[in-house]
Every structure is written in structure tokens, then in C-alpha cells.
Design a protein around this motif. Structure first.
Motif, PDB file in Angstrom:
ATOM      1  N   MET A 136      22.267  17.322   6.249  1.00 16.49           N
ATOM      2  CA  MET A 136      21.962  18.287   4.803  1.00 16.49           C
ATOM      3  C   MET A 136      22.734  19.562   5.258  1.00 16.49           C
ATOM      4  O   MET A 136      21.997  20.730   5.479  1.00 16.49           O
ATOM      5  N   PRO A 137      23.883  19.675   5.106  1.00 12.93           N
ATOM      6  CA  PRO A 137      24.855  21.181   5.272  1.00 12.93           C
ATOM      7  C   PRO A 137      24.631  21.916   4.453  1.00 12.93           C
ATOM      8  O   PRO A 137      24.437  21.785   3.390  1.00 12.93           O
ATOM      9  N   LYS A 138      24.739  23.237   4.902  1.00 14.42           N
ATOM     10  CA  LYS A 138      24.855  24.195   3.973  1.00 14.42           C
ATOM     11  C   LYS A 138      26.133  25.126   4.361  1.00 14.42           C
ATOM     12  O   LYS A 138      25.951  26.131   5.225  1.00 14.42           O
ATOM     13  N   LEU A 139      27.063  24.901   3.683  1.00 19.44           N
ATOM     14  CA  LEU A 139      28.490  25.463   4.028  1.00 19.44           C
ATOM     15  C   LEU A 139      29.215  25.912   2.612  1.00 19.44           C
ATOM     16  O   LEU A 139      28.821  25.407   1.672  1.00 19.44           O
ATOM     17  N   PRO A 140      29.955  26.811   2.704  1.00 21.12           N
ATOM     18  CA  PRO A 140      30.551  27.383   1.226  1.00 21.12           C
ATOM     19  C   PRO A 140      31.117  26.205   0.735  1.00 21.12           C
ATOM     20  O   PRO A 140      31.228  26.189  -0.547  1.00 21.12           O
ATOM     21  N   VAL A 141      31.893  25.225   1.279  1.00 20.28           N
ATOM     22  CA  VAL A 141      32.278  24.127   0.615  1.00 20.28           C
ATOM     23  C   VAL A 141      31.587  22.869   0.441  1.00 20.28           C
ATOM     24  O   VAL A 141      32.061  21.782  -0.151  1.00 20.28           O
ATOM     25  N   LEU A 142      30.421  23.058   1.072  1.00 22.62           N
ATOM     26  CA  LEU A 142      29.634  21.566   0.829  1.00 22.62           C
ATOM     27  C   LEU A 142      27.970  22.290   0.942  1.00 22.62           C
ATOM     28  O   LEU A 142      27.627  22.551   2.212  1.00 22.62           O
ATOM     29  N   VAL A 143      27.413  21.968  -0.192  1.00 18.81           N
ATOM     30  CA  VAL A 143      25.891  22.651  -0.021  1.00 18.81           C
ATOM     31  C   VAL A 143      25.071  21.270  -0.720  1.00 18.81           C
ATOM     32  O   VAL A 143      25.161  21.003  -1.856  1.00 18.81           O
ATOM     33  N   PHE A 144      24.015  21.096   0.113  1.00 16.03           N
ATOM     34  CA  PHE A 144      23.285  19.800  -0.234  1.00 16.03           C
ATOM     35  C   PHE A 144      22.180  20.458  -1.259  1.00 16.03           C
ATOM     36  O   PHE A 144      21.805  21.986  -0.921  1.00 16.03           O
ATOM     37  N   THR A 145      21.601  20.001  -2.233  1.00 18.49           N
ATOM     38  CA  THR A 145      20.768  20.474  -3.155  1.00 18.49           C
ATOM     39  C   THR A 145      19.330  20.082  -2.816  1.00 18.49           C
ATOM     40  O   THR A 145      19.055  18.865  -2.492  1.00 18.49           O
ATOM     41  N   ASP A 146      18.417  21.067  -3.011  1.00 21.32           N
ATOM     42  CA  ASP A 146      17.168  20.675  -2.671  1.00 21.32           C
ATOM     43  C   ASP A 146      16.144  21.306  -3.689  1.00 21.32           C
ATOM     44  O   ASP A 146      15.140  22.069  -3.428  1.00 21.32           O
ATOM     45  N   THR A 147      16.284  20.976  -4.980  1.00 21.61           N
ATOM     46  CA  THR A 147      15.850  21.671  -6.257  1.00 21.61           C
ATOM     47  C   THR A 147      14.792  20.717  -6.795  1.00 21.61           C
ATOM     48  O   THR A 147      14.432  20.899  -8.091  1.00 21.61           O
ATOM     49  N   ARG A 148      14.423  19.507  -6.073  1.00 17.38           N
ATOM     50  CA  ARG A 148      13.589  18.652  -6.795  1.00 17.38           C
ATOM     51  C   ARG A 148      12.604  18.142  -5.931  1.00 17.38           C
ATOM     52  O   ARG A 148      12.605  18.679  -4.581  1.00 17.38           O
ATOM     53  N   PRO A 149      11.779  16.930  -6.020  1.00 11.27           N
ATOM     54  CA  PRO A 149      10.712  16.510  -5.173  1.00 11.27           C
ATOM     55  C   PRO A 149      11.428  15.964  -3.765  1.00 11.27           C
ATOM     56  O   PRO A 149      10.684  16.559  -2.562  1.00 11.27           O
TER      57      PRO A 149
END
Length: 437
Positions: A136-149
Motif C-alpha cells: 500500500m504505497p504512498k509515493l508521488p507516482v503511486l498512491v493507494f486509495t483508502d476512502t471506502r470501507p
């Protein structure tokens, strides 16, 4: 309790593979087991111009069980993480479910539940860390999303090197993705792309100076779709005690490669492109200033997208068969609840105010009000179209006492657009985090 047991069942097998019996004590010494419960309600009211239903409304419960081991002794430490995810439908119905954006689909309605399991092998030597498996990377070119259940997850490998003071090197390859409302892994694409790619590679460097400068450079490429370069510069200036000014400059350069550049069917990007060719050709830059004084924070920003295509990022929403891979996040400063303001030609002015109520005796309570106003959007129906969004976000996290770990969130946004249906959206979230050990 049976759900928890089911998610924990594979752990002994993984531990056995990762560690020799003599090292098992060190492996388990720093282990952690965390259970997160997220109750999520979303109501989207399409006020006009929507071809389908006038409202999408769903309510679901997410369970996340995360096991994080320590590392074995020796020059190369070995560890294992395991992630068990379960989503349960609480309320939805035919006509109020619009694809796998919040709850996974079962035909034209929401499924009663969905689940998935992920494991990550960890290797550590000195200050170098290698992870292979679920990421679950958080990088400028690759961001995983965590806005749902449940969160979005990727499959692949990533190495992070911190051997040099103030410098972090990152590189990796992603082969598959699982959407927020899905149990299925798929290949990757962009908005509009109907063909899957299983090769996304990235590398970058972060250099943090001792006078509060952060310099970033990243490269990434999704086979047969696009290559991308990112340059970022941010700085925090301590004006006086309790006052600071942060500046944040970001630039993305994206170009079509392989099948996209050749115009092969199924690899075109959605949105406006000259001559309808669907080729990726985009430059996006932004600049933001945030002034913080006490518990107040004021942000002004500007984001500009070039004319020849939308801003490009991993987005599997166009894959055929509703594979449940919808939902994507970006590293754009203008991204908000309903729009990321990354359409071709779109120039966006941003204003945001935040307040932390700790000074009023309510630690953990925060409110943010944001407004984005844009113009210049290019479309096949016309040019210089406009879009604006106003959001109010209220969050509260209990910091102490018997309810420590409880979080509440109320998010409301109004989107007015000349390129997509106007809509109001309400999200309610209740989460509870339990450290089992």
C-alpha cells in the motif's frame, strides 16, 4: 470471532516459511496485531444531467486485521506481514448501487460481502528494506486509495534504501491491483483504458535537508500506456514561535508509450485529446502556500493542467466487466472528495482553512473547509468549461480514556461542473482501532 480466526489461520504457515525455529522468538518479539473496524455510509445526489439514477446510496462495514511481525536476527532480518480484509453490506439496493465504488457488485446490485487476504515478505539489512507481496504505497507516482470501507492494495515488490543521511531511495515494480470494493486482482490501466497491463515500474529519490527543504524526483512507467516524471520541492519556514509558512511546488510530465502512443484500440485515455486519438501528453504543475498560526491553518494554491490530455495516473475504472477496480487517488494538491481537477486545460484556484480544536479543550477535533474554482477545461463539446467544488470535513479522534481508538468523520461536498453532472455528496465514517497485541 470466527471471522478473526479465519483471517489468522494462514499466519503460522507464513511464519514457518519465513523463519527457522531457532529465530522464531526474535521474529515474534516485536510482532503486532491490529484490528480496525470502519463503518461507512455514502450518499451521492446527482442534481441534474445524470443518465442513470438520481441518487446513489450505500452503507457498509469493513474489517481489517493486520499482523506485522518483527525481524529475525542476523545480517538479513526476515519478517512477514499479513492483511485480512472483509467487507459487509449493511444497506443498498437495485437503483442505488452504481458499480463497485463502495460495495462490490453482484450483477446489478451489491453483494452481501466480499473478502481478501494479502501477505508481504519483508527483508531488512542495515537501513535497506525490501518488501514483496501486498503493498500500500504512498509515493508521488503511486498512491493507494483508502476512502471506502476497505483500502486498495497492490501486488509487487518495493525496496527502500536509507543508507545515506537525509536521502531515501525507492524503487519497485507492481504487477496487479485490487480495488477498494473488490476481492479480485486485476492488471492496471488508466481512465479510459480497457486493456490490462501487468508492468508498472517506478524509482525515486527524496532528499531532506536540515533547513526543512524536501527535494523529490521520481520516474514511473506503465507498460503500453505512459511514462511519467515527477519533480517536487517543499519547504517549511519557521516564521516565529507558533507560526510557519510552508511552500509546496509539484510538477508532473507524462507521455504515452507503447500501444497508447501507437494508437492501438483499448489503450486510449479518457477525456479530451486532439483529433480523438487518446494519446497521453500532459504536463501538470501546482504551487501551494500554507500559513499556520497557532491552531489555524490557511492554504492558497494554484494548479494548471496542459491542453492535450487529462492528468494521468493508475485508474482501472474502465476495465470491462465491472472488475471492482474502481477508485483511485493522486498526489495532486487540488484533489478533493469528488474531483481531482486534472482535466485537460484545467486551471484551478484553491483556498482552504483548517482549525484544530485542541486549544478549545477538545483535542482530536478538526475541521477543514476547502473551495476549488477552475476554468479552461477542454472537451469535445467545447472549450474553456468550468468546474468548482466546496467541501467541509469534520473529524474527531478520541485520544484517551476507554474510547481511545474511536474515530468519527463527516465529509460533505458540492460539485458544480460543466463537464460532469452536478452532485452533492455526504460521507459518514465511524472507525475503531483495537491493538490486540
Amino acid at each position: 470471532m470466527s471471522v478473526v480466526k479465519g483471517l489468522l489461520y494462514p499466519l503460522p504457515l507464513l511464519i514457518g516459511f519465513a523463519c527457522a525455529p531457532s529465530a522464531l522468538g526474535a521474529f515474534l518479539k516485536d510482532s503486532k496485531l491490529n484490528l480496525n473496524l470502519r463503518n461507512f455510509y455514502i450518499n451521492t445526489d446527482y442534481r441534474e444531467g445524470h443518465a442513470g439514477t438520481s441518487k446513489a446510496e450505500e452503507w457498509g462495514q469493513g474489517f481489517r486485521l493486520l499482523y506485522e511481525s518483527g525481524y529475525t536476527d542476523g545480517k538479513i532480518g526476515v519478517g512477514v506481514d499479513a492483511l485480512g480484509l472483509l467487507g459487509v453490506k449493511l444497506d443498498s439496493g437495485k437503483g442505488r448501487h452504481q458499480g463497485s465504488t463502495t460495495l462490490t457488485s453482484d450483477g446489478d446490485h451489491a453483494a452481501d460481502q466480499w473478502s481478501r487476504f494479502g501477505a508481504t515478505l519483508k527483508l531488512k539489512a542495515s537501513k535497506t528494506d525490501l518488501r514483496v507481496g501486498t503493498l500500500m504505497p504512498k509515493l508521488p507516482v503511486l498512491v493507494f486509495t483508502d476512502t471506502r470501507p476497505l483500502p486498495q492494495t497492490y501486488q509487487g515488490g518495493m525496496v527502500t534504501l536509507r543508507e545515506l543521511d537525509d536521502i531515501t531511495l525507492t524503487a519497485g515494480k507492481i504487477t496487479q491491483v485490487t480495488g477498494v470494493a473488490s476481492a479480485d486482482r486485476t492488471g492496471m490501466a488508466v481512465a479510459g483504458g480497457r486493456r490490462q497491463s501487468n508492468d508498472f515500474r517506478f524509482a525515486g529519490v527524496d532528499y531532506r535537508t536540515r533547513d526543512n527543504f524536501l527535494l523529490q524526483y521520481y520516474q514511473a512507467a506503465l507498460e503500453d500506456y505512459y511514462s511519467q516524471q515527477f519533480l517536487g520541492v517543499s519547504h517549511i519556514w519557521k516564521v516565529t514561535e507558533g507560526r510557519s509558512l510552508k511552500s509546496d511546488l509539484r510538477y508532473f510530465r507524462s507521455r504515452g508509450i507503447g500501444a497508447n502512443a501507437a494508437g492501438e484500440p483499448g489503450y486510449q485515455i479518457a477525456g479530451y485529446t486532439p483529433d480523438h486519438r487518446g494519446e497521453i501528453d500532459n504536463d501538470t504543475w501546482s504551487l501551494a502556500f500554507t500559513y499556520a498560526v497557532g491552531r489555524h491553518s490557511f492554504m492558497l494554491g494554484y494548479q494548471s493542467v496542459s491542453d492535450d490530455s487529462d492528468f494521468v495516473h493508475l485508474n482501472q475504472g474502465s476495465l470491462s466487466g465491472d472488475l471492482g477496480a474502481r477508485g483511485a487517488s493522486t498526489y495532486l494538491i487540488a484533489e478533493r472528495l469528488q474531483s481531482y481537477f486534472g482535466r485537460a486545460g484545467q486551471d484551478t484556484q484553491i483556498a482552504q482553512y483548517s482549525y484544530d480544536f485542541a486549544a478549545k479543550g477538545i483535542p482530536g477535533l478538526n475541521v477543514t473547509v476547502a473551495h476549488q474554482d477552475s476554468e479552461g477545461i477542454q472537451s469535445f463539446a467545447g472549450s474553456s468549461l468550468r468546474e468548482r467544488e466546496t467541501d467541509i470535513i469534520l473529524t474527531y479522534a478520541v485520544r484517551s480514556g476507554p474510547l481511545r481508538g474511536l474515530g468519527l468523520g463527516l465529509l460533505y461536498g458540492e460539485l458544480n461542473s460543466e463537464v460532469t453532472p452536478d452532485q452533492n455528496q455526504l460521507r459518514l465514517m465511524v472507525s475503531y482501532n483495537v491493538e490486540l497485541f
